[in-house]
Design an enzyme around this catalytic site. Sequence first.
Site, PDB file in Angstrom:
ATOM      1  N   ASP A   5       0.853  -1.188   0.000  1.00  8.96           N
ATOM      2  CA  ASP A   5       0.000   0.000   0.000  1.00  8.96           C
ATOM      3  C   ASP A   5       0.889   1.238   0.000  1.00  8.96           C
ATOM      4  O   ASP A   5       1.721   1.421   0.898  1.00  8.96           O
ATOM      5  CB  ASP A   5      -0.905  -0.012   1.234  1.00  8.96           C
ATOM      6  CG  ASP A   5      -2.052   0.983   1.135  1.00  8.96           C
ATOM      7  OD1 ASP A   5      -2.245   1.558   0.050  1.00  8.96           O
ATOM      8  OD2 ASP A   5      -2.744   1.183   2.147  1.00  8.96           O
ATOM      9  N   ASP A 103      -2.994   2.490  -5.882  1.00 10.32           N
ATOM     10  CA  ASP A 103      -1.948   2.529  -4.865  1.00 10.32           C
ATOM     11  C   ASP A 103      -1.816   1.280  -4.018  1.00 10.32           C
ATOM     12  O   ASP A 103      -1.129   1.300  -2.998  1.00 10.32           O
ATOM     13  CB  ASP A 103      -2.192   3.719  -3.941  1.00 10.32           C
ATOM     14  CG  ASP A 103      -3.543   3.646  -3.222  1.00 10.32           C
ATOM     15  OD1 ASP A 103      -4.381   2.829  -3.631  1.00 10.32           O
ATOM     16  OD2 ASP A 103      -3.733   4.403  -2.256  1.00 10.32           O
ATOM     17  N   GLU A 104      -2.457   0.172  -4.417  1.00  5.91           N
ATOM     18  CA  GLU A 104      -2.314  -1.035  -3.593  1.00  5.91           C
ATOM     19  C   GLU A 104      -2.430  -2.299  -4.423  1.00  5.91           C
ATOM     20  O   GLU A 104      -3.034  -2.310  -5.495  1.00  5.91           O
ATOM     21  CB  GLU A 104      -3.326  -1.049  -2.450  1.00  5.91           C
ATOM     22  CG  GLU A 104      -4.769  -1.094  -2.886  1.00  5.91           C
ATOM     23  CD  GLU A 104      -5.725  -1.211  -1.702  1.00  5.91           C
ATOM     24  OE1 GLU A 104      -5.364  -1.847  -0.695  1.00  5.91           O
ATOM     25  OE2 GLU A 104      -6.848  -0.659  -1.802  1.00  5.91           O
TER      26      GLU A 104
END
Length: 342
Positions: A5, A103-104
């Site tokens: 993350d 973003d993850e």
Amino acid sequence: MLHVDMDQFIAAVEVLRRPELAGLPVIVGGRGDPTERGVVSTASYEARAFGVRSGMPLRTAVKRCPDAVVLPVDKAAYDAASAVVMAGVRAVPGTVVEVLGWDEAFVGIETDDPEAVARTIQERVLAATDLHCSVGIGDTRVRAKIATEFGKPRGTFRLTEENWFEVMGERPVRDLWGVGSRISQRLADLGIATVHDLATSDDTQLAAAFGPRTGPWLGELGRGAGSAAVDDTPWVPRAHGRETTYQQDLVTADEVEAAVQSLAEQVVADIRAEGRPCQRVHLKVRFAPFFTVHRSRKLAEPTWEPAVVAATALDLLRRLEDERPIRLLGVRAEMVPPQGGY
């Protein structure tokens, strides 16, 4: 399995483009004008210290943090940065990477030293992008995802069956991935306040309160159990949607019809690029001051016609029989599945 993350991803991308903002409270949202209607997309850690959170109205965020630098959302920049991040994660030998968003990602790998792999991922991403990430290590998706929060920022944390109750047992159920305020309140009404309470609850009681599928799933969530699979099959969208927050409320039928027609044309252009027609129309409407309703309807037959999508959305809106001014409208076109299914 690992959960990667990025730390304050959107804000961090903006700081890279504007190094003079490093260490300052940064808020990203809307068109970057806090006098307009809009919500926070993300905030830097410095802004979060003032209580600024994603989804908060920009005006509220600036009241909490008057000295914040407010920037507009730049989707193209985040798309580009995300592509480099994920390429760096995939470059680690032996990994299977399931991207969850900008973003993850979940990462599956066979190793005796997951912390070393986590550090390698962090080093690769930092070298490629100058961005930092945190990595959660777990034996299920739930545990890996939750572990990341304990590793932030820039760290790692391991959460497995061995230390699940030691770490999570006395925490409120709201800290579980997938449990929101409504579910946590309903659980509280049953006398279930902590993760340990939920884990040791009777599945029959949970099924009676939440249904035969959701109830047992909540019990499993309380135990940190569940899937440990990582699927790197490319993501195929089920729908495309557009929404707009209007700077002045829509109050007349002509204004509303024009707005819905515009949104319908945009989503049909999006699904044409996918090559799959619309089979269900979803409507989102937010009445003034801040009351949101969702409705949907399956079409008699799939369509590419913006007029059909718009007419369906407008009929869903009329059936609400609510004459209050409208501050936000959203239209989403759910497409027919691809050949072979998802």
